[in-house]
Motif scaffolding. Sequence first.
Motif, short mmCIF file in Angstrom:
data_model
loop_
_atom_site.label_atom_id
_atom_site.label_comp_id
_atom_site.label_asym_id
_atom_site.label_seq_id
_atom_site.Cartn_x
_atom_site.Cartn_y
_atom_site.Cartn_z
N SER A 146 16.33 0.51 10.05
CA SER A 146 15.07 -0.20 10.17
C SER A 146 13.95 0.69 9.65
O SER A 146 13.97 1.91 9.85
CB SER A 146 14.80 -0.58 11.63
N LYS A 147 12.97 0.10 8.99
CA LYS A 147 11.85 0.90 8.48
C LYS A 147 11.00 1.48 9.61
O LYS A 147 10.43 2.55 9.46
CB LYS A 147 10.98 0.03 7.56
N ASP A 148 10.93 0.73 10.71
CA ASP A 148 10.22 1.26 11.88
C ASP A 148 11.26 1.60 12.95
O ASP A 148 11.27 1.03 14.03
CB ASP A 148 9.17 0.28 12.39
N GLU A 177 2.03 -3.94 3.20
CA GLU A 177 3.01 -2.85 3.30
C GLU A 177 3.28 -2.18 1.96
O GLU A 177 3.73 -1.04 1.91
CB GLU A 177 4.34 -3.39 3.87
N SER A 192 10.32 4.44 4.39
CA SER A 192 9.46 3.26 4.33
C SER A 192 9.90 2.29 3.24
O SER A 192 9.36 1.19 3.14
CB SER A 192 8.01 3.68 4.06
#
Length: 763
Positions: A497-499, A589, A687
């Motif tokens: 997951s990016k976060d 983003e 990211s």
Amino acid sequence: MFKICIWMNIPSHHQTAFFNALDCRADIDLRVVYLGETLGSRAEEGWSPKHDLRPYEAMAERDCSPEELVEMVPDWRSRIHIICESFSPGLIRLFCSQKVSWCHWSEVPGFRLAGLLGYSIPLFYWLNPLMLALKNGEGRRIQKYALGVFGQGVLAEHAFRRMGISQAKLAELYYVPAPLAELDPCGPVESFAKGRKVFLSVGAVCRRKGIDVLLKAFARLKSGNWCLVVCGLDRMNGSAQALARRLGIQDDVLFLGSYPADRIAEVYATADVFVLASRFDGWGAVLNEAASLGLPLIGTDRCGASWHLIKNGVNGFRVGAGSAKKLAGAMQNYVDEPQRCEIHGDLSKTLFFEEFTPEINASRLVAALQRWTGAVISPAPPRAIIQQPALPQYRVPFFTELARREGVKIKLFYSSVDNELENKVAPGVDLEFVPMWLRRIGSRHLMWHSAQWDGARLGACDVLVLSWDAQYVSLIPALIRARFNGIKTILWGHGYSKDEAWYRKRIRNGIARLADALVFYDFVTAKKFMDAGWDKATIYVAPNSLDQEEIQNARTEWLGNPERLARFQSENGLAERTNVLYIGRIYKENRLDLLIKALPQIKGATPNIQILIIGRENQTASSLQALAKKLDVADSIRWLGAIYDEDKIAPYMLSSKFFCYPANVGLSIMHAMGYGLPVLTGDNIASHNPEIGILKNGANGCLFPHADVNALASSIAELLAAPERLESMGVAARTEVLNAFTTKKMADGFMSAINHVSSGRLG
């Protein structure tokens, strides 16, 4: 050669073409025996009252004993007999006792039960499992003595499995009437329609056929430019017409009555959309007929043919039986967008001639007999269901390539979760649109995609490929159900997951341990899993790719015509500018604001700099345009809007120095590198999307410190000051993407995973 004898209840014009196709084959010696003449009720519906027997056909008396019946076929002991038990249980008992080869062939059981229940769908759903359990004795006899079972579609197969019949003994054999010849439209219908578009229903006017539901659905429609034609024998004693009057639609509905079967194409010729609203239909051959003439189809989920001749959202819609609201919703699609009629109709016709001709059905029968008798040693190819959240244009080439591969039978279920990405049709792919339930909770979505759950049902497939996203509440139940039903599973996704957070990682990896294999988008993430101790034999990579063939064709076409390219550059303000290109969605983003903020510095060294932005404009784009005006750099930015045609994208690619995507880069990097453009993006790898793995810093692109405007400006200035370096990086970029990131390479990785879990199934 297979010597077969097919035992039928009555002659049917719907089966004649199939039997002729069998008789024409050199590997089939055919006999067909009918147990009775055409029923009078069928003649009332437009069937021919007399059937001219062909040389391979015979007609039996209804009171014949099993011993008398078989004497009609002198070499009956050496033949494979194909029969439905309800026609003659005694005949099947004779075959079993004499150890004669036989196969069962029928529609989905339950016709009598449904009739006894007045075609009440809720009651049928409750009592049907009990009815199938009571037929377990029949199932055991078939399992023990029969070569196999031919089911007329997935509804029949599902019922047979509930009766205790194994998947190895099951094969599909459909109802396949010949394609109808195109005839002139029916005069009475044309006179009634008076230029309006026509919804058509063909079949008896009765409760089983759902005519009352159809009338109620039509009454809900919001349009005066459509009418409804009901063609069929009235078995409701005028109550359907009375209902139409109560609903106030009597002037928009024509009850045509029965029509001769040999001229029914005249009625279809007047229609724009065909509707079969049945509460119960073992197959529904009228859907075949309508498809053969290129009509969009609407059918119910209690009609066998609906599961095969209708690809939801592709050539029509399949709706819940008995629901006027759902049926009206499907019909309203064509009222609101009448252009769909021609598009869906063309796809119906294509589907018919690709899968449902009598000749193809004959091959289907022979292939099953070969498998059951051991005439062919190799097993049937595994059946794989792939579930996806959407089917955007960039994914179509991959699924088309995958469908071409031998050794697997692919079916794709997809939905729609992104308004900015329109779903497309993948030629040659067995696909179907399945709506998704979606709820937003904070920054997350909860999704239930019934395709995941349905794909895991017993016998649905051999391999189930699911989207690896913990936001699917249907994912864990589907994985558990698949394991219980002996279906191998593959999870396909990013794997991170990016976060990222520890709990997200733990949930995601916990879900992954329920699957038999994992397919990643990139090699870097796959290696991290293997380094973390995951079984290497279960880790596969299908490198996320675009259709480079289309890209290379467009590139070659423009470079091969330098005068055309120079003219385009001159006409579009590119010739005298130093162009830097961005293609992608305009999201916050993606940090296009960094590029705009860097422009004042860049213009100092390169006054003629021009940023080309290709992407659908939205609220984010408006705020970025306001930022550009504030910084006095608006004249250095070209907002080109959304462009999807590769031939129109190509000249912008070929007129740019490099590709800049400040953050969150994805497949766009493959797009740019395919044209030989180096890529500049931020160095916060986490990211980005998995495709960032193709970028080799300094070799085929460059990284700048994440979110650093000054560093971005310096990087752009350095690249523009080194044209030879840009050229060498561009060559390296194109070489890398063509060698390792094509749809063929992606399909190779996917097939490796399917073959791995399939071998486990077979072994």
